[in-house]
Design an enzyme around this catalytic site. Structure first.
Site, mmCIF file in Angstrom:
data_model
loop_
_atom_site.group_PDB
_atom_site.id
_atom_site.type_symbol
_atom_site.label_atom_id
_atom_site.label_comp_id
_atom_site.label_asym_id
_atom_site.label_seq_id
_atom_site.Cartn_x
_atom_site.Cartn_y
_atom_site.Cartn_z
ATOM 1 N N ALA A 112 0.099 8.246 -2.651
ATOM 2 C CA ALA A 112 -0.033 9.715 -2.605
ATOM 3 C C ALA A 112 -0.899 10.315 -3.720
ATOM 4 O O ALA A 112 -1.797 11.116 -3.419
ATOM 5 C CB ALA A 112 1.354 10.357 -2.591
ATOM 6 N N TYR A 164 9.232 -3.455 3.692
ATOM 7 C CA TYR A 164 8.809 -3.610 2.294
ATOM 8 C C TYR A 164 10.033 -3.597 1.364
ATOM 9 O O TYR A 164 10.170 -4.448 0.484
ATOM 10 C CB TYR A 164 7.839 -2.475 1.959
ATOM 11 N N GLY A 175 0.844 -1.191 0.000
ATOM 12 C CA GLY A 175 0.000 0.000 0.000
ATOM 13 C C GLY A 175 0.873 1.232 0.000
ATOM 14 O O GLY A 175 2.082 1.147 -0.249
ATOM 15 N N ARG A 225 9.226 13.244 -5.055
ATOM 16 C CA ARG A 225 9.033 11.938 -5.691
ATOM 17 C C ARG A 225 8.868 12.151 -7.193
ATOM 18 O O ARG A 225 8.558 13.259 -7.640
ATOM 19 C CB ARG A 225 7.742 11.249 -5.195
#
Ligand code: NAD
Length: 327
Positions: A191, A147, A76, A220
């Protein structure tokens, strides 16, 4: 007719990938623990199966499969992956081991594993104006969290399966893929989807602000789903077996992402910065190697164009979902 097996076919990227494989004439077997949430699957067979379990039925699905696209993962956005390290590592290690083993036993020819930019070391991503991450920078290893460690571990596992079991491997490191038909609420959204939902909800509720985690200056790059799917096929057909970035190399701040969403919605809302998980401070993709492998191509859809389509779709979901069911 070539046969493809897609794990995670009920998820965001897996669903779009199944559509593209059908358009290319493949016979497609999709596997997931759930059906796609927003659209019916075009897979020739869609099997509901928990991939953590290696059952006879699971192994039989690989009979005659040419290509495996391994997308299934317990994952997620930052809100989810910053709180669920143990389950993420356990579930994803099990998923990837059972998938690799089934592919080995069935002598599958080509195997594509979807890794993540989260494999890159934390200490290279401490500034907003970060240096772009090239594939070789993943080592010495120091990924961000559970992750990232799991993705890096599975990349290694894939390399060993290629060397010792002659599976023709592809390893793709995604950088923030977004677009319609992705998770947009419930805690696992990423996001761009979260930002679209917040803006659509604010307009609906007559609010003049949205909340943003942190100061919004974290950076990002974001890659639209159509570019992602095009890149996946180019990489699968490339013959290149080492890890490769797949993302855009245009870095923006989260505040700029919010501005882009508001522009798509035709509003100007205040940004209220609140505490929340932010992940690394800055991240961008270095596309020099992947551009070369993909024959000079690199993701080209602008953030503005991608967000226009994503916002339109999420706004539609917000409109048709009772406020009490939005989480
Ligand atoms: P997604 O969550 O929409 O899809 C993953 C799918 O895997 C889900 O449908 C889920 O039900 C399924 N799954 C989870 N556990 C399972 C199990 N035990 N058995 C069977 N199916 C199971 O995520 P996505 O955005 O489509 O991502 C696809 C892949 O790309 C994942 O491996 C993810 O880690 C990787 N990735 C995605 C991004 C991104 O920006 N979306 C970035 C980096 C890496």
């Amino acid at each position: 007719m070539k046969k493809a097996l897609v794990t995670g076919a009920g998820g965001f990227i897996g669903h779009h990938l199944v559509n593209s494989l059908k358009a290319k004439g493949f016979y497609v077997v999709g596997v997931d623990i759930k059906q796609p949430e927003f659209d019916g699957s075009k897979a020739d067979e869609f099997v509901i199966h928990d991939i953590r379990k290696e059952t006879g039925e699971w192994l039989s699905l690989f009979q005659g499969v040419d290509d495996v696209w391994a997308l299934a993962a317990d994952m997620g956005g930052m809100g989810f992956i910053s709180k669920n390290h143990a389950f993420i590592m356990k579930d994803n290690v099990l998923i990837n081991i059972t998938t690799l083993e089934a592919a080995r036993k069935a002598k599958v020819k080509r195997y594509l594993y979807t890794s993540s930019a989260c494999v890159y070391p934390d200490h290279l991503q401490t500034d907003t104006n970060v240096i772009s991450l090239a594939e070789h920078m993943a080592y010495p290893a120091n990924p961000q969290d559970g992750y990232g460690w799991e993705k890096l571990y599975t990349e290694k596992l894939c390399e060993y399966y290629e060397k010792e079991h002659s599976i023709n491997m592809r390893i793709v490191r995604f950088h923030n893929i977004y677009g319609p038909l992705g998770t947009w609420q419930g805690g696992r959204e990423k996001a761009p989807a979260a930002m679209c939902r917040k803006v659509a909800e604010a307009i609906e509720a007559g609010k003049d602000f949205i909340e943003i985690w942190g100061d919004g200056e974290q950076t990002r790059s974001f890659c639209y789903i159509d570019d992602c799917i095009k890149g996946l096929h180019l990489i699968m057909d490339s013959g290149y077996g080492q890890p490769l970035n797949l993302g855009r190399d245009k870095m923006v701040t989260i505040n700029q992402l919010a501005d882009t969403v508001m522009k798509a919605a035709g509003v100007c809302l205040r940004k209220v910065h609140v505490p929340g998980p932010q992940g690394v401070r800055g991240r961008n993709s270095d596309n020099a190697l992947s551009r070369k492998v993909m024959g000079g191509w690199t993701p080209e859809i602008s953030l503005e164009a991608g967000i226009q389509k994503t916002y339109a779709w999420i706004n539609e979901q917000v409109q048709r979902t009772p406020v009490s069911l939005i989480s």
